[in-house]
Design an enzyme around this catalytic site. Structure first.
Site, PDB file in Angstrom:
ATOM      1  N   HIS A  34      16.585 -54.981  39.041  1.00 51.61           N
ATOM      2  CA  HIS A  34      16.748 -54.733  40.472  1.00 51.61           C
ATOM      3  C   HIS A  34      17.052 -56.023  41.219  1.00 51.61           C
ATOM      4  O   HIS A  34      16.919 -57.108  40.685  1.00 51.61           O
ATOM      5  CB  HIS A  34      15.495 -54.078  41.077  1.00 51.61           C
ATOM      6  CG  HIS A  34      14.228 -54.859  40.879  1.00 51.61           C
ATOM      7  ND1 HIS A  34      13.205 -54.441  40.056  1.00 51.61           N
ATOM      8  CD2 HIS A  34      13.830 -56.046  41.370  1.00 51.61           C
ATOM      9  CE1 HIS A  34      12.239 -55.328  40.067  1.00 51.61           C
ATOM     10  NE2 HIS A  34      12.583 -56.310  40.861  1.00 51.61           N
ATOM     11  N   GLU A  85      15.489 -52.968  45.600  1.00 55.94           N
ATOM     12  CA  GLU A  85      14.085 -52.954  46.041  1.00 55.94           C
ATOM     13  C   GLU A  85      14.042 -53.589  47.431  1.00 55.94           C
ATOM     14  O   GLU A  85      14.298 -54.786  47.577  1.00 55.94           O
ATOM     15  CB  GLU A  85      13.209 -53.753  45.066  1.00 55.94           C
ATOM     16  CG  GLU A  85      11.776 -53.929  45.517  1.00 55.94           C
ATOM     17  CD  GLU A  85      10.978 -54.835  44.582  1.00 55.94           C
ATOM     18  OE1 GLU A  85      11.426 -55.071  43.437  1.00 55.94           O
ATOM     19  OE2 GLU A  85       9.916 -55.307  45.026  1.00 55.94           O
ATOM     20  N   ASN A  89       8.093 -56.547  55.519  1.00 52.39           N
ATOM     21  CA  ASN A  89       6.866 -57.285  55.820  1.00 52.39           C
ATOM     22  C   ASN A  89       6.364 -56.829  57.185  1.00 52.39           C
ATOM     23  O   ASN A  89       7.139 -56.849  58.170  1.00 52.39           O
ATOM     24  CB  ASN A  89       7.128 -58.806  55.826  1.00 52.39           C
ATOM     25  CG  ASN A  89       7.315 -59.358  54.422  1.00 52.39           C
ATOM     26  OD1 ASN A  89       6.430 -59.246  53.577  1.00 52.39           O
ATOM     27  ND2 ASN A  89       8.478 -59.924  54.155  1.00 52.39           N
ATOM     28  N   HIS A 103      27.873 -60.194  48.994  1.00 55.50           N
ATOM     29  CA  HIS A 103      27.837 -58.739  49.208  1.00 55.50           C
ATOM     30  C   HIS A 103      27.334 -58.033  47.948  1.00 55.50           C
ATOM     31  O   HIS A 103      27.311 -58.595  46.863  1.00 55.50           O
ATOM     32  CB  HIS A 103      29.224 -58.204  49.576  1.00 55.50           C
ATOM     33  CG  HIS A 103      30.297 -58.507  48.565  1.00 55.50           C
ATOM     34  ND1 HIS A 103      31.200 -59.542  48.717  1.00 55.50           N
ATOM     35  CD2 HIS A 103      30.586 -57.932  47.366  1.00 55.50           C
ATOM     36  CE1 HIS A 103      32.016 -59.570  47.670  1.00 55.50           C
ATOM     37  NE2 HIS A 103      31.656 -58.617  46.844  1.00 55.50           N
ATOM     38  N   GLU A 151      30.525 -54.232  49.787  1.00 51.94           N
ATOM     39  CA  GLU A 151      31.940 -54.014  49.498  1.00 51.94           C
ATOM     40  C   GLU A 151      32.068 -52.645  48.847  1.00 51.94           C
ATOM     41  O   GLU A 151      31.313 -52.325  47.904  1.00 51.94           O
ATOM     42  CB  GLU A 151      32.449 -55.087  48.539  1.00 51.94           C
ATOM     43  CG  GLU A 151      33.909 -54.930  48.172  1.00 51.94           C
ATOM     44  CD  GLU A 151      34.323 -55.912  47.100  1.00 51.94           C
ATOM     45  OE1 GLU A 151      33.466 -56.379  46.334  1.00 51.94           O
ATOM     46  OE2 GLU A 151      35.522 -56.222  47.027  1.00 51.94           O
TER      47      GLU A 151
HETATM   48  C1  LIG Z   1      36.582 -58.728  43.172  1.00 52.62           C
HETATM   49  C2  LIG Z   1      35.993 -58.103  44.421  1.00 52.62           C
HETATM   50  O1  LIG Z   1      34.755 -57.529  44.084  1.00 52.62           O
HETATM   51  C3  LIG Z   1      35.761 -59.112  45.488  1.00 52.62           C
HETATM   52  O2  LIG Z   1      34.678 -59.220  46.032  1.00 52.62           O
HETATM   53  S1  LIG Z   1      37.099 -60.090  45.951  1.00 52.62           S
HETATM   54  C4  LIG Z   1      36.978 -59.953  47.733  1.00 52.62           C
HETATM   55  C5  LIG Z   1      37.450 -61.216  48.396  1.00 52.62           C
HETATM   56  N1  LIG Z   1      36.531 -62.304  48.161  1.00 52.62           N
HETATM   57  C6  LIG Z   1      36.750 -63.534  48.662  1.00 52.62           C
HETATM   58  O3  LIG Z   1      37.731 -63.790  49.359  1.00 52.62           O
HETATM   59  C7  LIG Z   1      35.701 -64.576  48.258  1.00 52.62           C
HETATM   60  C8  LIG Z   1      35.975 -65.932  48.886  1.00 52.62           C
HETATM   61  C9  LIG Z   1      35.572 -66.027  50.344  1.00 52.62           C
HETATM   62  N2  LIG Z   1      35.892 -67.338  50.835  1.00 52.62           N
HETATM   63  C10 LIG Z   1      34.062 -65.778  50.514  1.00 52.62           C
HETATM   64  O4  LIG Z   1      33.322 -66.777  50.462  1.00 52.62           O
HETATM   65  O5  LIG Z   1      33.667 -64.604  50.689  1.00 52.62           O
HETATM   66  C11 LIG Z   1      37.541 -60.926  49.867  1.00 52.62           C
HETATM   67  O6  LIG Z   1      36.553 -61.003  50.585  1.00 52.62           O
HETATM   68  N3  LIG Z   1      38.771 -60.589  50.275  1.00 52.62           N
HETATM   69  C12 LIG Z   1      39.014 -60.270  51.652  1.00 52.62           C
HETATM   70  C13 LIG Z   1      40.025 -59.182  51.738  1.00 52.62           C
HETATM   71  O7  LIG Z   1      40.250 -58.731  52.886  1.00 52.62           O
HETATM   72  O8  LIG Z   1      40.579 -58.786  50.698  1.00 52.62           O
HETATM   73 ZN   LIG Z   2      33.101 -58.062  45.334  1.00 50.99          ZN
END
Ligand SMILES: C[C@@H](O)C(=O)SC[C@H](NC(=O)CC[C@H](N)C(=O)O)C(=O)NCC(=O)O
Ligand SMILES: [Zn+2]
Length: 199
Positions: A34, A85, A89, A103, A151
């Site tokens: 978890h 989980e 508090n 995320h 996400e």
């Molecule tokens: C692979 C998939 O699970 C992702 O999370 S990629 C999404 C992508 N991530 C980033 O850009 C990470 C770097 C960024 N500087 C950070 O620190 O979050 C993302 O957020 N893309 C944005 C979009 O609109 O696609």
């Molecule tokens: Zn991701």
């Protein structure tokens, strides 16, 4: 097999060598159980995760002598699924999420439909559905009532929709090495997107 120590690795017990310890950790049968984080209102979060994200409330545990309550939620029983989980508090109604946390990833069959449901329930969408920058997978980002980011990734049916935790690290190879050697994890893939910078 050359064994590269993990930097300032503490000496292992005399009973086993460092190589034996590293070998054992890779063979040990283990599973991520978890992730735990603190929320300001347990019922508010439970309502959001069950009604908007389709999770089940698996159990609650209240520890009044320590002034906190846990709630476990996920997409299946704890003996076979990675679960969330939550910790409440007593008397603490908000937290600073921090920049290190990225995320949670949840696989859904229809990102747009899921986002529409979340909007209808008054949830916050921070990134509308569309292909991920630098890739093809349709994603969206939403925030839960405490500001923790989720996400949504469009994928086929899966027994484990709770599919990733994204944490920001200061040195990727250092973390990969630690997670492989200390936790026995396996590097599944790396994804480099030098052209995209999103904070
Ligand atoms: C692979 C998939 O699970 C992702 O999370 S990629 C999404 C992508 N991530 C980033 O850009 C990470 C770097 C960024 N500087 C950070 O620190 O979050 C993302 O957020 N893309 C944005 C979009 O609109 O696609
Ligand atoms: Zn991701």
């Amino acid at each position: 097999m050359a064994v590269h120590a993990m930097g300032n690795m503490a000496p292992v017990s005399s009973a086993i060598t460092q190589e034996d310890a590293l070998d054992w950790v890779k063979k040990d049968k283990r599973r991520m159980l978890h992730v735990v984080y603190r929320v300001g209102d347990l019922d508010r979060t439970i309502k959001f995760y069950t009604e908007c994200l389709g999770m089940k409330l698996l159990r609650k545990r209240d520890i009044p002598e320590e002034r906190y309550t846990n709630a476990f939620l996920g997409y299946g029983p704890e003996d076979s699924h990675f679960v969330i989980e939550l910790t409440y508090n007593y008397g603490v109604d908000k937290y600073d999420v921090g920049a290190g946390f990225g995320h949670f990833g949840i696989a859904v069959e229809d990102v747009t439909k899921t986002v529409d449901l979340i909007k209808a329930k008054g949830g916050k969408v921070t990134r509308e559905p569309g292909p991920v920058k630098g890739g093809r997978t349709v994603i969206a980002f939403i925030e839960d009532p405490d500001g923790y980011k989720f996400e949504l990734l469009e994928r086929g049916p899966t027994p484990e929709p709770l599919c990733q935790v994204m944490l920001r690290v200061g040195d990727l190879d250092r973390s990969i090495n630690f997670y492989e050697q200390a936790f026995g994890m396996e590097l599944l893939r790396k994804r480099d997107n030098p052209e995209y910078k999103v904070i």
